[in-house]
Design an enzyme around this catalytic site. Structure first.
Site, PDB file in Angstrom:
ATOM      1  N   HIS A  56      40.683  35.546  43.377  1.00 22.43           N
ATOM      2  CA  HIS A  56      39.253  35.625  43.095  1.00 22.43           C
ATOM      3  C   HIS A  56      38.835  37.092  43.101  1.00 22.43           C
ATOM      4  O   HIS A  56      39.572  37.957  43.589  1.00 22.43           O
ATOM      5  CB  HIS A  56      38.468  34.850  44.137  1.00 22.43           C
ATOM      6  CG  HIS A  56      38.614  33.367  44.021  1.00 22.43           C
ATOM      7  ND1 HIS A  56      37.836  32.486  44.723  1.00 22.43           N
ATOM      8  CD2 HIS A  56      39.447  32.594  43.271  1.00 22.43           C
ATOM      9  CE1 HIS A  56      38.174  31.248  44.433  1.00 22.43           C
ATOM     10  NE2 HIS A  56      39.159  31.285  43.553  1.00 22.43           N
ATOM     11  N   GLU A  58      36.495  38.844  44.750  1.00 23.10           N
ATOM     12  CA  GLU A  58      36.334  39.479  46.059  1.00 23.10           C
ATOM     13  C   GLU A  58      37.699  39.753  46.688  1.00 23.10           C
ATOM     14  O   GLU A  58      37.917  40.815  47.273  1.00 23.10           O
ATOM     15  CB  GLU A  58      35.500  38.584  46.992  1.00 23.10           C
ATOM     16  CG  GLU A  58      34.111  38.278  46.479  1.00 23.10           C
ATOM     17  CD  GLU A  58      34.035  37.019  45.606  1.00 23.10           C
ATOM     18  OE1 GLU A  58      32.918  36.555  45.366  1.00 23.10           O
ATOM     19  OE2 GLU A  58      35.089  36.502  45.167  1.00 23.10           O
ATOM     20  N   CYS A  85      33.363  31.986  47.635  1.00 24.78           N
ATOM     21  CA  CYS A  85      33.761  30.600  47.898  1.00 24.78           C
ATOM     22  C   CYS A  85      33.971  30.327  49.381  1.00 24.78           C
ATOM     23  O   CYS A  85      34.300  31.226  50.158  1.00 24.78           O
ATOM     24  CB  CYS A  85      35.013  30.260  47.107  1.00 24.78           C
ATOM     25  SG  CYS A  85      36.499  31.150  47.665  1.00 24.78           S
ATOM     26  N   CYS A  95      37.094  33.173  50.053  1.00 24.06           N
ATOM     27  CA  CYS A  95      36.563  34.544  50.017  1.00 24.06           C
ATOM     28  C   CYS A  95      35.588  34.830  51.151  1.00 24.06           C
ATOM     29  O   CYS A  95      35.537  35.961  51.642  1.00 24.06           O
ATOM     30  CB  CYS A  95      35.932  34.818  48.656  1.00 24.06           C
ATOM     31  SG  CYS A  95      37.175  34.855  47.341  1.00 24.06           S
TER      32      CYS A  95
END
Length: 161
Positions: A56, A58, A85, A95
């Site tokens: 992801h 981040e 998330c 994340c």
């Protein structure tokens, strides 16, 4: 909670533009993230799928800072186009946990994660962990448009929060 500044809008727009680099996939959102220090200097950027199809945004940005013992993120802000998330299928750590573990002080986002892949409560989780979370929802339509590959037309009604 801090208010929204012109710098917040500028960095968040940059994160949204960065999300356009994400490889389009029917199984994930295109998200961009930029970590900025307290002086307004970008420390790292990331976007979904940048180095690994399962990373992801981040996570990709934080990975670039891994191992920097001299780095203190307790006054840093991460600008992310979409809510971090709290649940994911592709990796063990969501994340929000990564951001809390890194000690990031502030998160600025444009769009809460739609109820498509997971029931996410990233804003609440981060706030519960002491993180200052700022939503600039008027930039959300830009994120929705970039993610039309999974969300469909911007005209289509969704179950967003």
């Amino acid at each position: 909670m801090n208010g929204v500044t012109a710098q917040d809008r500028r960095w968040l727009r940059a994160a949204i533009e960065l999300s356009r680099l994400s490889p389009l996939s029917p199984t994930h959102y295109a998200v961009g993230a930029i970590i900025v220090d307290r002086h307004g200097i970008a420390l790292a950027t990331g976007y979904t799928g940048e180095t690994d199809p399962h990373y992801h945004a981040e996570e990709a940005a934080l990975a670039k800072l891994a191992g920097r013992a001299d780095l203190d993120l307790s006054e840093a802000t991460i600008y992310t186009s979409m809510e971090p998330c709290t649940a994911r299928r592709s990796r063990p750590d969501p994340c929000t946990d990564l951001l809390l573990d890194a000690g990031v002080a502030r998160v600025v986002l444009a769009l809460r994660e739609p109820l498509l892949f997971a029931d996410c409560d990233g804003v609440e989780t981060l706030r519960g962990g002491g993180v200052d979370v700022v939503e600039i929802s008027e930039l959300g339509p830009l994120v929705t448009a970039i993610n039309a590959h999974v969300l469909g037309s911007a005209d289509r009604p969704r179950n967003d929060r």
